[in-house]
Design a protein around this motif. Sequence first.
Motif, PDB file in Angstrom:
ATOM      1  N   UNK A   1      51.371  23.027  17.161  1.00 58.73           N
ATOM      2  CA  UNK A   1      51.649  24.376  17.875  1.00 58.73           C
ATOM      3  C   UNK A   1      52.815  24.241  18.959  1.00 58.73           C
ATOM      4  N   UNK A   2      54.042  24.914  18.830  1.00 63.77           N
ATOM      5  CA  UNK A   2      55.212  24.558  19.855  1.00 63.77           C
ATOM      6  C   UNK A   2      54.965  25.627  21.237  1.00 63.77           C
ATOM      7  N   UNK A   3      53.869  25.484  21.726  1.00 62.06           N
ATOM      8  CA  UNK A   3      53.387  26.288  22.886  1.00 62.06           C
ATOM      9  C   UNK A   3      53.386  25.513  24.149  1.00 62.06           C
ATOM     10  N   UNK A   4      53.197  23.979  24.016  1.00 61.46           N
ATOM     11  CA  UNK A   4      53.095  23.450  25.324  1.00 61.46           C
ATOM     12  C   UNK A   4      51.760  23.580  25.983  1.00 61.46           C
ATOM     13  N   UNK A   5      50.748  24.223  25.453  1.00 60.87           N
ATOM     14  CA  UNK A   5      49.384  24.287  26.021  1.00 60.87           C
ATOM     15  C   UNK A   5      48.579  22.538  26.357  1.00 60.87           C
ATOM     16  N   UNK A   6      47.972  22.638  27.267  1.00 57.31           N
ATOM     17  CA  UNK A   6      47.466  21.455  27.775  1.00 57.31           C
ATOM     18  C   UNK A   6      46.150  21.312  27.290  1.00 57.31           C
ATOM     19  N   UNK A   7      45.387  22.203  26.747  1.00 58.22           N
ATOM     20  CA  UNK A   7      43.932  22.415  25.954  1.00 58.22           C
ATOM     21  C   UNK A   7      44.334  22.646  24.558  1.00 58.22           C
ATOM     22  N   UNK A   8      43.637  21.729  23.637  1.00 60.66           N
ATOM     23  CA  UNK A   8      43.648  21.986  22.370  1.00 60.66           C
ATOM     24  C   UNK A   8      43.199  23.524  22.000  1.00 60.66           C
ATOM     25  N   UNK A   9      43.949  24.326  21.056  1.00 57.33           N
ATOM     26  CA  UNK A   9      43.288  25.407  20.704  1.00 57.33           C
ATOM     27  C   UNK A   9      42.384  25.444  19.650  1.00 57.33           C
ATOM     28  N   UNK A  10      42.369  24.316  18.638  1.00 56.41           N
ATOM     29  CA  UNK A  10      41.737  24.063  17.746  1.00 56.41           C
ATOM     30  C   UNK A  10      41.357  22.611  17.263  1.00 56.41           C
ATOM     31  N   UNK A  11      40.193  22.237  17.138  1.00 52.55           N
ATOM     32  CA  UNK A  11      40.037  20.759  16.855  1.00 52.55           C
ATOM     33  C   UNK A  11      41.321  20.215  15.864  1.00 52.55           C
ATOM     34  N   UNK A  12      41.985  20.524  15.019  1.00 51.99           N
ATOM     35  CA  UNK A  12      42.879  19.972  14.334  1.00 51.99           C
ATOM     36  C   UNK A  12      44.272  20.186  14.820  1.00 51.99           C
ATOM     37  N   UNK A  13      44.433  20.831  16.064  1.00 47.20           N
ATOM     38  CA  UNK A  13      45.846  21.221  16.443  1.00 47.20           C
ATOM     39  C   UNK A  13      46.414  20.143  17.479  1.00 47.20           C
ATOM     40  N   UNK A  14      47.723  19.815  17.211  1.00 45.97           N
ATOM     41  CA  UNK A  14      48.416  19.120  18.219  1.00 45.97           C
ATOM     42  C   UNK A  14      49.488  20.178  18.924  1.00 45.97           C
ATOM     43  N   UNK A  15      49.377  20.013  20.104  1.00 44.60           N
ATOM     44  CA  UNK A  15      50.461  21.272  20.743  1.00 44.60           C
ATOM     45  C   UNK A  15      51.708  20.154  21.285  1.00 44.60           C
ATOM     46  N   UNK A  16      52.754  20.805  21.449  1.00 49.44           N
ATOM     47  CA  UNK A  16      54.032  20.282  21.715  1.00 49.44           C
ATOM     48  C   UNK A  16      54.753  21.273  22.678  1.00 49.44           C
ATOM     49  N   UNK A  17      55.617  20.770  23.523  1.00 43.00           N
ATOM     50  CA  UNK A  17      56.456  21.469  24.304  1.00 43.00           C
ATOM     51  C   UNK A  17      57.971  21.487  23.557  1.00 43.00           C
ATOM     52  N   UNK A  18      58.592  22.592  23.526  1.00 44.79           N
ATOM     53  CA  UNK A  18      59.775  22.546  23.188  1.00 44.79           C
ATOM     54  C   UNK A  18      60.059  23.861  22.088  1.00 44.79           C
ATOM     55  N   UNK A  19      61.408  23.962  21.703  1.00 48.49           N
ATOM     56  CA  UNK A  19      61.672  25.270  20.804  1.00 48.49           C
ATOM     57  C   UNK A  19      61.084  24.964  19.359  1.00 48.49           C
ATOM     58  N   UNK A  20      60.901  25.971  18.969  1.00 51.14           N
ATOM     59  CA  UNK A  20      60.443  26.034  17.355  1.00 51.14           C
ATOM     60  C   UNK A  20      61.518  25.546  16.705  1.00 51.14           C
ATOM     61  N   UNK A  21      61.441  24.785  15.817  1.00 54.48           N
ATOM     62  CA  UNK A  21      62.872  24.370  14.783  1.00 54.48           C
ATOM     63  C   UNK A  21      63.302  25.526  14.334  1.00 54.48           C
ATOM     64  N   UNK A  22      64.319  26.073  13.956  1.00 51.14           N
ATOM     65  CA  UNK A  22      65.028  26.841  13.242  1.00 51.14           C
ATOM     66  C   UNK A  22      64.776  27.111  12.129  1.00 51.14           C
ATOM     67  N   UNK A  23      64.920  25.545  11.349  1.00 53.21           N
ATOM     68  CA  UNK A  23      64.618  25.469   9.823  1.00 53.21           C
ATOM     69  C   UNK A  23      64.199  23.925   9.569  1.00 53.21           C
ATOM     70  N   UNK A  24      63.201  23.755   8.809  1.00 53.79           N
ATOM     71  CA  UNK A  24      62.939  22.412   8.326  1.00 53.79           C
ATOM     72  C   UNK A  24      63.448  22.253   6.786  1.00 53.79           C
ATOM     73  N   UNK A  25      63.992  21.510   6.636  1.00 51.31           N
ATOM     74  CA  UNK A  25      64.438  20.972   5.115  1.00 51.31           C
ATOM     75  C   UNK A  25      63.846  19.972   4.443  1.00 51.31           C
TER      76      UNK A  25
END
Length: 120
Positions: free
Chosen positions: A87-111
């Motif tokens: 999740x690209x939202x920078x949260x400091x507490x995990x939303x769900x057990x399988x989630x990794x949160x990061x800080x930064x812009x959502x990628x425009x595209x991934x190839x």
Amino acid sequence: MTVIYQTTITHIGASARLALDEQMLITFREGAPADIEEFCFIHCHGDLAGSLRAASALKLGGQCYPVTAVGDVAEQNLRELGHITVRFDGQSTPEFPGTVHVRGPVPEDIAPGCELKFVA
């Protein structure tokens, strides 16, 4: 920097990019069931050589994202299934057990061919 996990995106499910609109990136290793593969960025599975923790970083393509929170089963899911939800939202507490949160812009595209790695 120590590489904790490294892989390369090999295939993109038909609906996988829709998750980017929701600030999410969902991965699964090659060989995922078809109904799951449709929603995932598929990668050649790498070995997990350390622990995923807040303060590590996700490198995706040329962008570096600080990890801000890691769910209780995210590391196990990555190790066993190559599955992780970023999740690209920078949260400091995990939303769900399988989630990794990061800080930064959502990628425009991934190839296909894009490298994904976690570093400490």
